[in-house]
Design an enzyme around this catalytic site. Structure first.
Site, PDB file in Angstrom:
ATOM      1  N   GLU A   1       0.986  -1.230   0.055  1.00 48.30           N
ATOM      2  CA  GLU A   1      -0.022  -0.003  -0.058  1.00 48.30           C
ATOM      3  C   GLU A   1       0.922   1.316   0.149  1.00 48.30           C
ATOM      4  O   GLU A   1       1.389   1.559   1.038  1.00 48.30           O
ATOM      5  CB  GLU A   1      -0.598   0.207   1.490  1.00 48.30           C
ATOM      6  CG  GLU A   1      -1.652   1.293   1.194  1.00 48.30           C
ATOM      7  CD  GLU A   1      -2.920   1.030   2.507  1.00 48.30           C
ATOM      8  OE1 GLU A   1      -3.243   2.387   2.731  1.00 48.30           O
ATOM      9  OE2 GLU A   1      -1.880   0.653   3.574  1.00 48.30           O
TER      10      GLU A   1
ATOM     11  N   CYS B   1      -5.301  -2.931   2.331  1.00 47.73           N
ATOM     12  CA  CYS B   1      -5.346  -2.943   4.251  1.00 47.73           C
ATOM     13  C   CYS B   1      -6.305  -3.567   4.221  1.00 47.73           C
ATOM     14  O   CYS B   1      -7.147  -4.202   4.755  1.00 47.73           O
ATOM     15  CB  CYS B   1      -4.715  -2.086   4.407  1.00 47.73           C
ATOM     16  SG  CYS B   1      -4.309  -1.558   6.191  1.00 47.73           S
TER      17      CYS B   1
ATOM     18  N   LYS C   1      -9.808   1.664  -2.988  1.00 46.69           N
ATOM     19  CA  LYS C   1     -10.321   0.919  -1.817  1.00 46.69           C
ATOM     20  C   LYS C   1     -12.038   1.406  -1.555  1.00 46.69           C
ATOM     21  O   LYS C   1     -12.019   2.859  -1.166  1.00 46.69           O
ATOM     22  CB  LYS C   1      -8.958   1.816  -0.305  1.00 46.69           C
ATOM     23  CG  LYS C   1      -9.466   1.041   0.887  1.00 46.69           C
ATOM     24  CD  LYS C   1      -8.494   1.789   2.223  1.00 46.69           C
ATOM     25  CE  LYS C   1      -8.775   0.650   3.112  1.00 46.69           C
ATOM     26  NZ  LYS C   1      -7.983   1.592   4.399  1.00 46.69           N
TER      27      LYS C   1
END
Length: 439
Positions: free
Chosen positions: A259, A366, A313
């Site tokens: 990330e 994540c 995301k």
């Protein structure tokens, strides 16, 4: 109890009762903390977690209501203290202890409700439903995940069977029944508990999935306090390109970086053209920011054959990336902590799936990799990228791994995880199929 040498009378029982919070909370957390020490020893990890995870349930069943808040406070403290550590890298580092205390208080309240009644039926059902309780949208308290590295299955029904069996085998208060059974000493009670445990065992572990193409799963080591400094960007970019070149020399077909491995807006950067050129030799999957209008996205970029695509995301981390509060209050707190900004952090509308170089996968960033929302109706392979630099050193990397392993087993997925400042790995649905080597 008399200590003749001192002539003092020690009230052992009172001493233990006054500290039972600490003892029970420590035992409850052993699957997490002991497991974190054994990731390089898979057989020992499975054997240990197979014993410690049921022990955690037993501890939960024994907590007294009057001590439930203190127990929950300590469990919340032990599991989630790290969530406040990101404040170390802001102008509000003085808030770290306050935020840790608030998180612990929140879970004190959760456990007070979970342990409201001492009835074994209430306790079993409340623990079974606990994973649906998400304070402020934070869904990392999943008791079933304690069994991620155990010989037991991890689905909800199996978890209910395990908790019920432990309740049957544990001593009951006088006159107290679990279902229609009163005494844990009776043969039929032991037989039923043994049957439930046997039913919950993973007797037929899923077969090892198809072989992955040769890939380099990268671990980076960029300290969080320098990652976003302009003076270090050239060095970080150079290291990333060196890593990609090494993967090409090693004849890898895919290289995966963590990330925000490129800690800037990549779609408007000159670096983009260099990555496109390299993508003729190797598929590059990396994290970086994406800018569109006045929105900034935390995204996964996929470079392949001189073209690129991206996935934003979808599930933002509470408080870290989004304020799970009413809009007027969220905007007010944003203005206090982050000041006025021309840009806002956006989120993707839906998850995106890709089929690149014969690899059918879903990329996640994540926090969203640890959310059950990401797994239904998805390919078999997940590529998760994380920056754990916000939270190390802490228990967070192993808690994240335990949750990912839980979802890998529950949904029968392969999870490829590339991280910054914590080990990278590949998780499979089988207990002993993980790849723990340093990449």
């Amino acid at each position: 109890m008399l200590l003749p040498s001192l002539g003092l009378k020690v009230h052992t029982r009172d001493w233990l009762v006054s500290r039972v919070h600490w003892g029970l909370a420590l035992i409850f957390l052993t699957p997490l903390y002991v497991g974190s020490l054994l990731t390089k020893h898979p057989l020992l990890l499975v054997a240990t977690e197979s014993l410690l995870a049921p022990l955690s349930i037993l501890v939960y069943l024994r907590v007294k209501k009057r001590k439930a808040f203190g127990f929950g406070f300590l469990v919340g403290l032990g599991m989630f203290y790290w969530s406040a550590l990101s404040f170390r890298y802001s102008d509000y580092s003085f808030l770290v202890p306050l935020m840790i205390a608030l998180v612990a208080l929140c879970y004190g309240g959760v456990f007070y409700l979970l342990c409201w009644h001492s009835s074994p039926i209430y306790r079993v059902l409340s623990l079974w439903l606990a994973s649906y309780i998400h304070p402020f949208g934070f869904d990392w308290f999943v008791p079933e995940s304690f069994f991620a590295y155990s010989v037991f299955k991890v689905d909800k029904l199996s978890f209910l069977c395990i908790a019920s069996a432990i309740a049957l085998l544990s001593s009951q208060a006088e006159g107290e029944r679990f279902l229609f059974l009163k005494s844990h000493t009776h043969f039929y009670t032991k037989f039923l508990a043994s049957f439930l445990l046997a039913l919950s065992m993973d007797w037929q572990p899923k077969g090892i999935p198809s072989i992955l193409p040769p890939m380099q799963v990268v671990t980076t080591h960029i300290a969080q306090d320098v990652k976003w400094q302009q003076a270090h960007l050239d060095t970080i970019v150079a290291q990333n390109f060196q890593t990609i070149q090494k993967a090409i020399v090693a004849h890898k077909s895919i290289v995966i970086l963590p990330e925000t491995a490129f800690p800037f807006v990549l779609n408007t950067s000159e670096v983009l053209s260099d990555l496109l050129t390299l993508s003729n030799k190797i598929t590059i999957i990396t994290g970086a920011l994406y800018k569109k209008g006045n929105l900034i996205y935390n995204s996964t970029y996929i470079f392949h054959n001189n073209a690129y695509d991206y996935a934003h995301k979808v599930i933002l981390a509470p408080f870290g990336e989004t304020m799970p509060l009413p809009k007027f209050l969220a905007n007010y707190l944003d203005s206090i902590f982050f000041g006025p900004s021309a840009f806002q952090l956006g989120s993707g509308e839906t998850f995106r799936d890709f089929n690149i170089a014969g690899l059918n996968f879903r990329p996640l960033v994540c926090y969203e990799g640890t959310s059950a929302q990401a797994y239904p109706y998805s390919p078999q392979i997940f590529i998760v990228i994380s920056n754990n630099g916000w939270f190390v050193p802490s228990i967070e990397p192993f808690l994240q791994r335990m949750l990912l392993k839980y979802y890998a087993r529950r949904f029968h997925k392969i999870i490829i995880h590339s991280t910054n400042l914590s080990p990278s790995y590949i998780l499979t649905p089988t207990l002993l199929g993980d790849q723990n080597k340093d990449f």
